[in-house]
Design a protein around this motif. Structure first.
Motif, PDB file in Angstrom:
ATOM      1  N   THR A 222       6.718 -13.345   5.513  1.00 24.13           N
ATOM      2  CA  THR A 222       6.317 -11.965   5.793  1.00 24.13           C
ATOM      3  C   THR A 222       7.573 -11.126   5.954  1.00 24.13           C
ATOM      4  OG1 THR A 222       4.290 -12.679   6.902  1.00 24.13           O
ATOM      5  CG2 THR A 222       5.063 -10.438   7.353  1.00 24.13           C
ATOM      6  N   SER A 225       8.582  -4.086   2.740  1.00 29.95           N
ATOM      7  CA  SER A 225       7.609  -2.999   2.820  1.00 29.95           C
ATOM      8  C   SER A 225       6.285  -3.412   2.178  1.00 29.95           C
ATOM      9  CB  SER A 225       8.177  -1.764   2.124  1.00 29.95           C
ATOM     10  OG  SER A 225       8.363  -2.024   0.742  1.00 29.95           O
ATOM     11  N   ARG A 226       5.389  -2.463   2.001  1.00 32.30           N
ATOM     12  CA  ARG A 226       4.100  -2.748   1.393  1.00 32.30           C
ATOM     13  C   ARG A 226       4.235  -3.150  -0.071  1.00 32.30           C
ATOM     14  NH1 ARG A 226      -1.187   1.152   1.631  1.00 32.30           N
ATOM     15  NH2 ARG A 226      -1.447   0.041   3.594  1.00 32.30           N
ATOM     16  N   TRP A 330      -2.963   1.026  -8.269  1.00 32.72           N
ATOM     17  CA  TRP A 330      -2.303   1.307  -6.991  1.00 32.72           C
ATOM     18  C   TRP A 330      -1.144   2.288  -7.123  1.00 32.72           C
ATOM     19  CZ3 TRP A 330       2.867  -0.048  -6.492  1.00 32.72           C
ATOM     20  CH2 TRP A 330       3.363  -0.970  -7.404  1.00 32.72           C
ATOM     21  N   SER A 400      -7.151  -3.837  -3.719  1.00 32.06           N
ATOM     22  CA  SER A 400      -7.485  -3.854  -2.293  1.00 32.06           C
ATOM     23  C   SER A 400      -8.896  -4.385  -2.113  1.00 32.06           C
ATOM     24  CB  SER A 400      -7.375  -2.447  -1.682  1.00 32.06           C
ATOM     25  OG  SER A 400      -8.288  -1.568  -2.321  1.00 32.06           O
ATOM     26  N   TYR A 427      -4.259  -9.958   2.471  1.00 32.00           N
ATOM     27  CA  TYR A 427      -3.706  -8.865   3.272  1.00 32.00           C
ATOM     28  C   TYR A 427      -4.040  -7.490   2.700  1.00 32.00           C
ATOM     29  CZ  TYR A 427      -1.147 -12.873   5.076  1.00 32.00           C
ATOM     30  OH  TYR A 427      -0.815 -14.106   5.612  1.00 32.00           O
ATOM     31  N   HIS A 429      -3.758  -5.624   0.025  1.00 29.80           N
ATOM     32  CA  HIS A 429      -3.066  -4.702  -0.889  1.00 29.80           C
ATOM     33  C   HIS A 429      -2.076  -5.477  -1.756  1.00 29.80           C
ATOM     34  CE1 HIS A 429      -0.671  -1.424  -2.493  1.00 29.80           C
ATOM     35  NE2 HIS A 429      -1.591  -0.565  -2.046  1.00 29.80           N
ATOM     36  N   SER A 431       0.427  -5.577  -4.767  1.00 29.55           N
ATOM     37  CA  SER A 431       1.231  -4.676  -5.599  1.00 29.55           C
ATOM     38  C   SER A 431       2.074  -5.433  -6.619  1.00 29.55           C
ATOM     39  CB  SER A 431       2.148  -3.819  -4.726  1.00 29.55           C
ATOM     40  OG  SER A 431       3.045  -4.625  -3.982  1.00 29.55           O
ATOM     41  N   ASN A 446       1.759  -9.121  -1.244  1.00 30.85           N
ATOM     42  CA  ASN A 446       0.508  -8.652  -0.667  1.00 30.85           C
ATOM     43  C   ASN A 446       0.772  -7.952   0.656  1.00 30.85           C
ATOM     44  OD1 ASN A 446      -2.128  -8.328   0.291  1.00 30.85           O
ATOM     45  ND2 ASN A 446      -2.822 -10.258  -0.579  1.00 30.85           N
ATOM     46  N   ASN A 447       0.998  -6.654   0.575  1.00 25.76           N
ATOM     47  CA  ASN A 447       1.138  -5.815   1.773  1.00 25.76           C
ATOM     48  C   ASN A 447       2.241  -6.331   2.706  1.00 25.76           C
ATOM     49  OD1 ASN A 447       0.572  -3.633   3.357  1.00 25.76           O
ATOM     50  ND2 ASN A 447      -1.376  -4.401   4.141  1.00 25.76           N
ATOM     51  N   GLY A 448       3.429  -6.590   2.148  1.00 23.82           N
ATOM     52  CA  GLY A 448       4.555  -7.068   2.940  1.00 23.82           C
ATOM     53  C   GLY A 448       4.553  -8.560   3.184  1.00 23.82           C
TER      54      GLY A 448
END
Length: 466
Positions: A222, A225-226, A330, A400, A427, A429, A431, A446-448
């Motif tokens: 983890t 950023s996003r 996205w 998402s 998670y 999101h 990207s 996935n979302n950070g």
């Protein structure tokens, strides 16, 4: 060294390559080696590899190898119980194949004895003896492969073809006992090359398949950023497990290099590489020691060599949209997505000429020129993410919430289909989503969170096409 000896050297080198490839690569490709990525205690991924049955009575066991006083190879082999699969027609064929290889070894021993009797008759005898011993050693290496082949669940026709090839080589060796001319070695070399090509074709068919399932997400780390991307090099040398990490989707040009997956998971020790231009989106890929990325606010593809820290090639992707013209659902300047599969380097984007629908282009990794392109009917902006496996583009329905892979375009037939494969969006999101053909896994941001998925491929082998 004479011309015949040079040709013999080529034969031996080719046979060694086939032997090494069969023993190290073929088992993993047909499913005998199953690699599973799971998160063990402490967050480390656990790879469990199974090659042969756990019970020694069900498989051939090679316990030792040595040389006798005359330099001959001696192996201790324990055969499986004769009752195992005795009624399987393919097993009988494979046992016959074993006998052929044994006959080849015996023929070489006779040839070796004949050469020893002729020692001193002519100066070339010593050279021939060395050649015969080398051939003997290479053929001896084939014998342990036979019990491995007995475990394969391959097509019976394919096994029969390989059996015929070995029979032909046996006949060629029989002729060599009578005449050691250059013509015989040329003929043997051509046969070996032909067998190698057939084995490579088999490898490609065994390595590829149709996506039928995706495992649950395995969180590796983890951080960041996003938005971002992370990856390993599918063409990295053996033992090279470096991880490449790129945080953000624009206005950044620093790539982190971690020495191994373990270092990436447990520490922040890394080397930083500064790119000559900021990247756009999250569609970067590291391939054969270089990073390929889309230059920010352009449709320029750049190949940057990590060893020399220089741009080795750049090329515009003509008509490709950029700067959030035809992005993924996205956003994030994701107009151009670069990816790699078993077949090489690809670019996925959209053009005005194709009404904003996805275009797939196969790129030459050295020149970045387009080798071939395919136009699809899927809108680029409606895709959550996409990835290539064995020449097929797989597209997700979103980024998402509940996510699934629902569209597949097959470049080998220029056809598409709608599918339904669940992709756990742990998670909420996604990207970045890319396939690594060496790991047989999907890398996701996935979302950070840096996440891995195992994939299940369905293999179809048609021996008549080989």
């Amino acid at each position: 060294m004479s011309v015949p000896l040079l040709k013999i050297g080529v034969v031996l080198s080719t046979m060694a390559m086939i032997t090494n490839w069969m023993s190290q690569t073929l088992p993993s490709l047909v499913g005998l080696n199953t690699t599973k990525l799971t998160a063990a205690q402490g967050g480390y991924p656990d790879r469990s590899i199974g090659v042969l049955p756990a019970n020694p009575e069900e498989s051939w066991q090679v316990y030792s190898s040595a040389q006798d006083s005359e330099g001959r190879c001696v192996c201790t082999v324990v055969a499986p119980q004769q009752t195992m699969c005795s009624r399987d027609a393919r097993t009988k064929q494979l046992r016959q194949l074993l006998e052929k290889v044994q006959n080849m070894t015996q023929s070489i021993q006779v040839l070796d004895q004949r050469t020893q009797r002729d020692r001193g008759r002519e100066p070339q005898t010593k050279h021939r003896q060395a050649i015969q011993e080398a051939i003997k050693a290479k053929m001896a290496e084939l014998r342990p492969l036979i019990p491995v082949l007995e475990e394969y669940k391959a097509d019976a026709r394919l096994v029969q073809q390989f059996k015929e090839e070995v029979q032909n080589l046996t006949a060629s060796l029989g002729l060599l006992q009578q005449e050691m001319g250059a013509y015989d070695y040329d003929d043997l070399h051509s046969r070996v090359v032909s067998l190698e090509e057939r084995l490579r074709a088999c490898m490609q068919k065994l390595a590829c398949g149709k996506l039928t399932g995706i495992s649950d997400a395995n969180t590796i780390k983890t951080s960041g950023s996003r938005f971002g991307s992370w990856m390993t090099d599918p063409l990295a040398p053996e033992g090279d497990t470096r991880v490449w990490y790129m945080d953000g989707y624009h206005n950044n040009r620093f790539v982190r290099e971690y020495k191994s997956m373990a270092d990436f998971m447990t520490s922040d020790n890394f080397t930083s590489h500064r790119l000559p231009h900021p990247w756009s989106g999250t569609g970067q890929v590291v391939y054969n020691g270089s990073i390929y990325f889309n230059k920010f606010q352009s449709n320029m593809i750049i190949k940057f060599d990590f060893k020399t820290s220089t741009i080795s090639r750049s090329q515009r992707l003509d008509n490709a949209g950029y700067s959030n013209t035809y992005h993924y659902a996205w956003g994030g300047h994701s107009d151009i997505d670069l990816m790699v599969d078993e077949g090489g380097l690809w670019a996925v984007y959209a053009t005005n000429q194709n009404a904003g629908n996805i275009v797939i282009s196969k790129l030459h990794p050295l020149t970045l020129h387009i080798i071939q392109s395919w136009t699809t009917n899927h809108p680029r902006r409606s895709a959550g993410e996409s990835f290539m496996i064995c020449g097929t583009l797989y597209v997700t329905n979103g980024y998402s919430g509940g996510t699934k892979v629902y569209y597949a375009y097959h470049t080998n037939s220029s056809t598409y289909e709608y599918i339904d494969i669940v992709l756990q969006n742990k998670y909420s999101h996604i990207s970045m989503l890319d396939y690594n053909p060496r790991d047989r896994a999907l890398y996701a941001w996935n979302n950070g969170h840096q996440v891995l998925y195992n994939v299940t491929l369905f293999h179809v082998i048609r021996s008549e096409q080989l």
